[in-house]
Design an enzyme around this catalytic site. Sequence first.
Site, mmCIF file in Angstrom:
data_model
loop_
_atom_site.group_PDB
_atom_site.id
_atom_site.type_symbol
_atom_site.label_atom_id
_atom_site.label_comp_id
_atom_site.label_asym_id
_atom_site.label_seq_id
_atom_site.Cartn_x
_atom_site.Cartn_y
_atom_site.Cartn_z
ATOM 1 N N LYS A 95 40.438 21.947 8.746
ATOM 2 C CA LYS A 95 41.112 23.162 8.043
ATOM 3 C C LYS A 95 40.123 24.228 7.691
ATOM 4 O O LYS A 95 40.277 25.477 8.144
ATOM 5 C CB LYS A 95 41.880 22.790 7.011
ATOM 6 N N GLU A 127 39.585 31.715 12.225
ATOM 7 C CA GLU A 127 40.648 32.802 11.779
ATOM 8 C C GLU A 127 39.725 33.859 11.450
ATOM 9 O O GLU A 127 40.188 35.202 11.774
ATOM 10 C CB GLU A 127 41.694 32.244 10.683
#
Length: 297
Positions: A164, A171
Amino acid sequence: MQLGMIGLGKMGGNMAVRLREKGHEVIGYDRSSPERDVDTLVELVGRLAAPRVIWVMVPAGEPTASTVAELGDLLEEGDLVIEGGNSHYADDRIRAKSLAEKGIGYLDVGVSGGVWGRQNGYGIMVGGPQEDVERVRPIFDALTPDEGGGFVHAGRVGAGHFVKMVHNGIEYGMMQSLGEGYELMVASGLVDDVPGTFESWREGTVVRSWLLDLVSKALEEDPDLSSLRGYAEDSGEGRWTVQAAVDLAVPAPAITASLYARFASRQDDSPAMKVVAALRQQFGGHPVHRAETSSDV
């Protein structure tokens, strides 16, 4: 399944709703939320049938650490804690070891999907023992998209939060690229329809993505983004990604640059660029832009 959910904010609250819509029983606790079903952790543990499953969805750092520690004193052998916040992966091994000494299981779960997850489903990235993952797989299946996908058992304890963290670093880079592309088109004086360009890229192009969809939506609502200030916080996971890249000697220039760009966004007047301007004046005689003075300063 029956599940205790600690933390009913933007993520935890929507996850609880989605789970209930899928037929699971969720007993929620959040000391500051009127939506809570119980008023204390003690009451939450008492409402759950053994062996219990409790998902912790509170801010990373001390809130998570203290919550998991308190659960360690309240839960029993055979119970399971799922830690779904944006914690540092190194902390997971410490928490898992501490709980394991009491016979309590631990899974670390990275969750992606933002405020749209309730409607569209979440990306779920899990670290921990296979038997614990399979035990709560119906919960993960309910949270992931209805059409399938969105789930990975990434590895042992710590792997869920590690992937993550990397996801968030990627991102950062994607968001920065979209922002730079926007600025370049605006500055060109050649492109008359910047919002329309982003909209056209949403179908058939190699850069189509959910982030591109969101850029197009934002430009539809505010074509020149005049209501926003060019200031961006970082959640901390971008920093952890860059640090992990340094520790592992893995080159990550795009992610690193995107993190530094966020730092730069918080400066009204960059001290570093002042030095650059001063040097250009000194060696090349280049003109400089003088700072405005104020009698109030």
